[in-house]
Design a protein around this motif. Sequence first.
Motif, PDB file in Angstrom:
ATOM      1  N   THR A  32      28.176 -10.221  46.014  1.00  0.00           N
ATOM      2  CA  THR A  32      28.988  -9.002  46.003  1.00  0.00           C
ATOM      3  C   THR A  32      28.208  -7.777  46.470  1.00  0.00           C
ATOM      4  N   GLY A  33      26.876  -7.817  46.350  1.00  0.00           N
ATOM      5  CA  GLY A  33      26.055  -6.717  46.882  1.00  0.00           C
ATOM      6  C   GLY A  33      26.265  -6.588  48.387  1.00  0.00           C
ATOM      7  N   TYR A  36      29.185  -4.273  49.171  1.00  0.00           N
ATOM      8  CA  TYR A  36      28.891  -2.837  49.083  1.00  0.00           C
ATOM      9  C   TYR A  36      28.058  -2.392  50.279  1.00  0.00           C
ATOM     10  N   ARG A  37      27.108  -3.265  50.660  1.00  0.00           N
ATOM     11  CA  ARG A  37      26.287  -2.951  51.827  1.00  0.00           C
ATOM     12  C   ARG A  37      27.142  -2.859  53.094  1.00  0.00           C
ATOM     13  N   ALA A  96      28.628   2.046  46.329  1.00  0.00           N
ATOM     14  CA  ALA A  96      28.575   1.548  44.946  1.00  0.00           C
ATOM     15  C   ALA A  96      28.991   2.610  43.927  1.00  0.00           C
ATOM     16  N   ARG A 102      34.902   0.595  44.589  1.00  0.00           N
ATOM     17  CA  ARG A 102      34.638  -0.464  43.601  1.00  0.00           C
ATOM     18  C   ARG A 102      35.925  -1.197  43.240  1.00  0.00           C
ATOM     19  N   ARG A 123      26.212  -6.713  39.942  1.00  0.00           N
ATOM     20  CA  ARG A 123      25.793  -5.869  38.821  1.00  0.00           C
ATOM     21  C   ARG A 123      26.841  -5.856  37.717  1.00  0.00           C
ATOM     22  N   ASP A 124      28.102  -6.057  38.127  1.00  0.00           N
ATOM     23  CA  ASP A 124      29.238  -5.876  37.204  1.00  0.00           C
ATOM     24  C   ASP A 124      30.126  -7.117  37.161  1.00  0.00           C
ATOM     25  N   ARG A 173      16.658   3.041  42.566  1.00  0.00           N
ATOM     26  CA  ARG A 173      17.849   2.185  42.520  1.00  0.00           C
ATOM     27  C   ARG A 173      18.170   1.737  41.096  1.00  0.00           C
ATOM     28  N   ASP A 177      21.635   2.402  39.456  1.00  0.00           N
ATOM     29  CA  ASP A 177      22.441   1.255  39.008  1.00  0.00           C
ATOM     30  C   ASP A 177      22.824   1.375  37.538  1.00  0.00           C
ATOM     31  N   ARG A 180      25.350   4.621  36.787  1.00  0.00           N
ATOM     32  CA  ARG A 180      26.619   4.731  37.530  1.00  0.00           C
ATOM     33  C   ARG A 180      27.789   4.860  36.548  1.00  0.00           C
TER      34      ARG A 180
HETATM   35  O1   DC Z   1      22.164  -6.886  45.258  1.00  0.00           O
HETATM   36  P1   DC Z   1      22.060  -5.941  46.426  1.00  0.00           P
HETATM   37  O2   DC Z   1      20.712  -5.282  46.517  1.00  0.00           O
HETATM   38  O3   DC Z   1      22.460  -6.549  47.726  1.00  0.00           O
HETATM   39  O4   DC Z   1      23.120  -4.774  46.121  1.00  0.00           O
HETATM   40  C1   DC Z   1      23.239  -3.633  46.931  1.00  0.00           C
HETATM   41  C2   DC Z   1      23.672  -2.434  46.103  1.00  0.00           C
HETATM   42  O5   DC Z   1      25.031  -2.580  45.734  1.00  0.00           O
HETATM   43  C3   DC Z   1      22.875  -2.235  44.813  1.00  0.00           C
HETATM   44  O6   DC Z   1      22.101  -1.062  44.855  1.00  0.00           O
HETATM   45  C4   DC Z   1      23.893  -2.085  43.729  1.00  0.00           C
HETATM   46  C5   DC Z   1      25.220  -2.256  44.365  1.00  0.00           C
HETATM   47  N1   DC Z   1      26.041  -3.298  43.742  1.00  0.00           N
HETATM   48  C6   DC Z   1      26.962  -2.900  42.816  1.00  0.00           C
HETATM   49  O7   DC Z   1      27.028  -1.718  42.490  1.00  0.00           O
HETATM   50  N2   DC Z   1      27.803  -3.815  42.257  1.00  0.00           N
HETATM   51  C7   DC Z   1      27.722  -5.117  42.595  1.00  0.00           C
HETATM   52  N3   DC Z   1      28.556  -5.992  42.045  1.00  0.00           N
HETATM   53  C8   DC Z   1      26.765  -5.540  43.546  1.00  0.00           C
HETATM   54  C9   DC Z   1      25.929  -4.595  44.095  1.00  0.00           C
END
Ligand code: DC
Length: 220
Positions: A32-33, A36-37, A96, A102, A123-124, A173, A177, A180
Amino acid sequence: MMIVTIDGPAGAGKSTVARALARRLGYRFLDTGAMYRAVALAGMRHGLDLDQPDDLARLARRVQLRLEGEKIFLDGEDVSAAIRTPEVTAVTRYAADNPAVREHLVRLQREAAGRNDCVTEGRDQGTVAFPRAECKIFLTAGAEERARRRFEELRMKGEPVTFEQVLAAQRRRDEEDSTRAVGPLVPAPDAVEVCTDGLSVEQVVDRLEDIVKKGLGIGD
Ligand code: DC
């Protein structure tokens, strides 16, 4: 349908072990990251002012994001490598931190999981996206160890960074994170916490596989 969520801070080794675990179990893998990227990358490419949350949310809803195996496609283009540059990493927080982005991405994540058995990483995932997941893991590691791993990764790719820069960026970060307003990084109350310090990838995946099987009532 069986959902395994893996949440944790940057550099805890989530993506490597989540991919390996998905492969072992024969489950789908959701990074899922990467979503967002990809939204941040889309914003950059469209020349948006990323500080305008409504513009970015509108764009996020308009573009087509597709997760296919371990790849991500943005409007049909494979952007799996393009989303990992330090430039994109640095602006991903605009996606993010954006509640409307989101909401949209969580909806896409649930759709992508559909009726499949999935390992989903972010993250979530255990708190917001899949609060009723059968098995939740919170993966951690010490800050220095996480920065060292990320540093090695970037060095292998030939990125000109120092360990101190990587550690400082990671601190930023971590702070972003965990503070947020929507979807912050917190362990779900029913998550099993696994610290990966000093463990090999193989050892971590073994441990996670054990946790999943115990959770399912198979294995010992
Ligand atoms: O895991 P990653 O480094 O590829 O994630 C990139 C950014 O996206 C990280 O700084 C936090 C955010 N992210 C998020 O807020 N919620 C998620 N489910 C996954 C990533």
